[in-house]
Design a protein around this motif. Structure first.
Motif, mmCIF file in Angstrom:
data_model
loop_
_atom_site.group_PDB
_atom_site.id
_atom_site.type_symbol
_atom_site.label_atom_id
_atom_site.label_comp_id
_atom_site.label_asym_id
_atom_site.label_seq_id
_atom_site.Cartn_x
_atom_site.Cartn_y
_atom_site.Cartn_z
ATOM 1 N N UNK A 1 39.125 84.916 -29.239
ATOM 2 C CA UNK A 1 39.328 86.302 -28.808
ATOM 3 C C UNK A 1 40.507 86.940 -29.543
ATOM 4 N N UNK A 2 40.357 88.225 -29.924
ATOM 5 C CA UNK A 2 41.464 88.950 -30.560
ATOM 6 C C UNK A 2 42.586 89.214 -29.557
ATOM 7 N N UNK A 3 43.691 89.813 -30.053
ATOM 8 C CA UNK A 3 44.884 89.970 -29.207
ATOM 9 C C UNK A 3 44.602 90.823 -27.966
ATOM 10 N N UNK A 4 43.896 91.959 -28.191
ATOM 11 C CA UNK A 4 43.659 92.867 -27.045
ATOM 12 C C UNK A 4 42.770 92.176 -26.016
ATOM 13 N N UNK A 5 41.689 91.518 -26.539
ATOM 14 C CA UNK A 5 40.792 90.815 -25.613
ATOM 15 C C UNK A 5 41.561 89.728 -24.874
ATOM 16 N N UNK A 6 42.457 89.033 -25.605
ATOM 17 C CA UNK A 6 43.228 87.948 -24.984
ATOM 18 C C UNK A 6 44.100 88.490 -23.851
ATOM 19 N N UNK A 7 44.741 89.648 -24.112
ATOM 20 C CA UNK A 7 45.601 90.224 -23.061
ATOM 21 C C UNK A 7 44.758 90.638 -21.853
ATOM 22 N N UNK A 8 43.563 91.211 -22.153
ATOM 23 C CA UNK A 8 42.685 91.598 -21.027
ATOM 24 C C UNK A 8 42.261 90.360 -20.237
ATOM 25 N N UNK A 9 41.972 89.280 -20.982
ATOM 26 C CA UNK A 9 41.560 88.038 -20.309
ATOM 27 C C UNK A 9 42.670 87.514 -19.407
ATOM 28 N N UNK A 10 43.897 87.542 -19.918
ATOM 29 C CA UNK A 10 45.022 87.037 -19.106
ATOM 30 C C UNK A 10 45.163 87.889 -17.846
ATOM 31 N N UNK A 11 45.044 89.227 -18.026
ATOM 32 C CA UNK A 11 45.163 90.120 -16.863
ATOM 33 C C UNK A 11 44.069 89.782 -15.846
ATOM 34 N N UNK A 12 42.843 89.516 -16.347
ATOM 35 C CA UNK A 12 41.745 89.186 -15.417
ATOM 36 C C UNK A 12 42.035 87.883 -14.679
ATOM 37 N N UNK A 13 42.575 86.879 -15.421
ATOM 38 C CA UNK A 13 42.867 85.587 -14.769
ATOM 39 C C UNK A 13 43.928 85.793 -13.688
ATOM 40 N N UNK A 14 44.994 86.537 -14.049
ATOM 41 C CA UNK A 14 46.095 86.704 -13.089
ATOM 42 C C UNK A 14 45.665 87.519 -11.865
#
Ligand code: FMN
Length: 265
Positions: A5-18
């Protein structure tokens, strides 16, 4: 090769996990048992504090009273404190947990008095795995209710299915007794980790005919798995973890075939 996953997708993924949390109707939120089940996490860092004997006994009692097919109770439990584990395996219980239980699918014991599955080894084994796994979950929830945390291990530290032959030899298990996993117990060091990415309810439940999964939701989940793993294991990756499993699986598959069907893999 898994997608990166690219940086933006990665940040969105982290937000979803949290932001992941259990969905519970407000009217049921006070139910203590539901709270225990939904707050449970696999814990991999323990304080080393001793679990009192009576607390550990209550956890084992929860296993003893678990449901099983025709009440066959096709399970056995190898029970360890820290020093017996050290003596048996020459190392500490993984994650410095205080107690450990190796959960075994045991068809050997019943066969001494009953021959229920004379020509159906696959069903016999599957039934034993189901039953032993239910007892494992009972232990896990009982522990949680008593303030004791745990994690089930099938691979980490030569602890389960992928090291079944090694455990069989170390514990002197008879044919028909297959180690599935080790549950390690202890008091959690620090707060629980965030909930790992769980699939949405509509991806796992269907009414009537089977529903193929929505591809986009599956891609999103995989992406969260990759990013979440990296965030919690900075020096490794989900892909590396899968490779570790793959390296062990060929031998484990052959070992298990010969243990379950009593014929060479
Ligand atoms: C049968 C079984 C085997 C597992 N084996 C391992 C293992 O070898 N190492 C590990 O770190 N976690 C292991 N786990 C824990 C899972 O990784 C964990 O349940 C999953 O990531 C979901 O997280 P949660 O339990 O906090 O909901 C295992 C879980 C189960 C049910």
């Amino acid at each position: 090769m898994l997608p990166k996953p690219g940086l933006i997708a990665a940040l969105q993924n982290i937000a979803q996990i949290l932001s992941g949390r259990p969905h519970l109707p407000r009217a049921l939120a006070e139910n203590r048992l539901l709270q225990v089940i939904l707050a449970r996490r696999s814990v991999r860092a323990f304080t080393g504090q001793e679990i009192p004997e009576e607390v550990f006994s209550a956890i084992l009692e929860a296993a003893r009273l678990a449901p099983s097919t025709v009440n066959l109770q096709t399970w056995a439990f190898a029970v360890f404190d820290a020093s017996l584990w050290q003596q048996t395996f020459g190392r500490a219980i993984p994650f410095h947990a205080n107690r450990a239980v190796i959960v075994i699918a045991d068809t050997y014991r019943d066969r001494q008095v009953l021959d229920v599955f004379p020509s159906s080894p696959l069903i016999e084994h599957t039934v034993a795995v189901m039953n032993a796994s239910l007892a494992a979950m009972n232990m896990n929830i009982a522990a949680e209710a008593l303030g004791v945390s745990s994690v089930m291990l099938s691979e980490t530290g030569r602890s389960g299915l992928l090291d079944a032959q090694y455990l069989k030899e170390a514990l002197g298990l008879p044919d028909g007794a297959i180690p599935l996993m080790t549950i390690v117990f202890g008091y959690a060091r620090g707060p629980y980790p965030p909930m790992p990415p769980k699939l949405p309810i509509e991806q796992i439940c269907f009414k009537g005919q089977y529903q193929s999964p929505r591809r986009e939701a599956m891609d999103n989940w995989l992406s969260q798995m990759i990013v979440g793993y990296k965030a919690s294991h900075l020096t490794s990756s989900f892909e590396n973890q899968l490779k570790i499993y793959l390296n062990k699986i060929e031998k484990a598959e052959a070992d298990l075939r010969s243990m379950i069907f009593r014929q060479p893999g």
